[in-house]
Design a protein around this motif. Structure first.
Motif, PDB file in Angstrom:
ATOM      1  N   THR A  48      32.164  39.721  36.635  1.00  0.00           N
ATOM      2  CA  THR A  48      33.318  40.511  37.079  1.00  0.00           C
ATOM      3  C   THR A  48      34.424  40.438  36.041  1.00  0.00           C
ATOM      4  OG1 THR A  48      32.813  40.053  39.393  1.00  0.00           O
ATOM      5  CG2 THR A  48      35.040  40.798  38.892  1.00  0.00           C
ATOM      6  N   GLY A  73      38.012  51.356  37.206  1.00  0.00           N
ATOM      7  CA  GLY A  73      36.571  51.177  37.106  1.00  0.00           C
ATOM      8  C   GLY A  73      36.127  49.817  37.605  1.00  0.00           C
ATOM      9  N   PRO A  74      34.988  49.324  37.113  1.00  0.00           N
ATOM     10  CA  PRO A  74      34.452  48.035  37.570  1.00  0.00           C
ATOM     11  C   PRO A  74      35.431  46.892  37.327  1.00  0.00           C
ATOM     12  CG  PRO A  74      32.835  49.240  36.267  1.00  0.00           C
ATOM     13  CD  PRO A  74      34.132  49.959  36.099  1.00  0.00           C
ATOM     14  N   GLY A  75      35.483  45.960  38.254  1.00  0.00           N
ATOM     15  CA  GLY A  75      36.367  44.814  38.101  1.00  0.00           C
ATOM     16  C   GLY A  75      37.398  44.739  39.209  1.00  0.00           C
ATOM     17  N   LEU A 190      36.528  43.896  29.906  1.00  0.00           N
ATOM     18  CA  LEU A 190      35.454  44.635  30.569  1.00  0.00           C
ATOM     19  C   LEU A 190      34.220  44.726  29.670  1.00  0.00           C
ATOM     20  CD1 LEU A 190      34.429  46.259  32.970  1.00  0.00           C
ATOM     21  CD2 LEU A 190      35.520  48.295  31.977  1.00  0.00           C
ATOM     22  N   SER A 194      30.480  43.109  30.504  1.00  0.00           N
ATOM     23  CA  SER A 194      29.299  43.976  30.526  1.00  0.00           C
ATOM     24  C   SER A 194      28.233  43.503  29.537  1.00  0.00           C
ATOM     25  CB  SER A 194      29.700  45.416  30.192  1.00  0.00           C
ATOM     26  OG  SER A 194      30.625  45.914  31.134  1.00  0.00           O
TER      27      SER A 194
END
Length: 271
Positions: A48, A73-75, A190, A194
């Motif tokens: 995360t 976005g993701p996170g 991020l 990833s």
């Protein structure tokens, strides 16, 4: 229920309500719960990207579509900065707090000792990182340091992200801390999460504070929401535009979003 399943269930249940401020989603939580969530994510190795987002981040996201895609976005975005934290708290039914990068940083360093979390640090300078690690080992006996990396100061597009990924990947780190300044650190955090499969947190000036190279605002100024003023006095040339103009932009963005939300609500009821 096995251990990982139990930890994942605890992580899911502990995550607070998500509140949108100026188009940016923030997780309502407290410092204690934020530290617990980060530690659980490390145990699960769910990669995360945690961000400590404030009013300046909201302004930059409003101006920069690419940065907005990072924050949306993701996170997870924790509310750093009194203005954002207060706006978040008004929209939830339970207590929430400002999550300062320095508080999250120290909390996870402390809590991670009992389970042997290996920390990796990216940002600032070699000299600052040396002081940082020395102070961490003094303040948190038993803490495990996997390594550190001080990239050359450069715009985001010129940074050697591959070198950072390779350095962190080869360290066997359980968690990566990033301190490169906003918005650069959020892009890098991020990308690292990833590429490495390891959770990250972008914590801004937290390295400098704990290393002793920059003084934190007194607790009384933090409680009054005047930490920004203290930092402005320390570094006016770099921060005057962010705080004096940026704060006005933030108020405009939040006000605009409120008007749009009310209009849509009225229009929806009129149908």
């Amino acid at each position: 229920m096995d251990r990982d399943t139990r930890i994942e269930a605890d992580l899911t249940s502990s995550r607070g309500q998500v509140v949108t401020i100026g188009g940016v989603p923030f997780q309502a939580t407290t410092v204690v719960k934020a530290v617990e969530e980060v530690v659980r994510s490390i145990e699960l190795r769910n990669a995360t990207a945690y961000r400590l987002a404030n009013a300046y981040c909201v302004v930059r996201a409003d101006e920069d579509r690419n940065y907005r895609s990072i924050l949306c976005g993701p996170g997870v975005n924790f509310p750093d900065g009194k203005p954002v934290a207060k706006l978040v708290s008004r929209q939830v039914e339970y207590g929430t707090q400002q999550i300062r990068g320095a508080d999250l940083f120290k909390g996870v360093l402390d809590a991670g000792r009992s389970i042997g979390i290996r920390h990796y640090f990216i940002g600032t300078t070699d000299e600052t990182l040396t002081s940082l690690i020395k102070n961490i080992e003094r303040l948190y006996p038993g803490v495990k340091v996997a390594g550190c990396y001080a990239p050359e100061f450069a715009p985001l597009e010129s940074m050697n992200l591959t070198a950072m990924i390779d350095a962190a990947s080869g360290s066997q780190a359980d968690f990566i801390w990033v301190a490169l300044g906003t918005p650069k650190q959020d892009h890098v955090g991020l990308a690292l999460a990833s590429a490495t499969g390891v959770s990250t947190a972008a914590v801004g000036a937290a390295f400098d504070f704990l290393a002793g190279t920059v003084r934190e605002a007194p607790c009384c100024m933090q409680r009054l929401g005047l930490e920004w003023l203290y930092r402005l006095i320390q570094d006016p040339r770099r921060l005057w535009r962010r705080y004096l103009i940026g704060n006005l932009q933030f108020l405009w963005i939040v006000g605009r979003a409120s008007v749009i939300s009310r209009y849509r609500s009225v229009a929806g009821h009129a149908r």
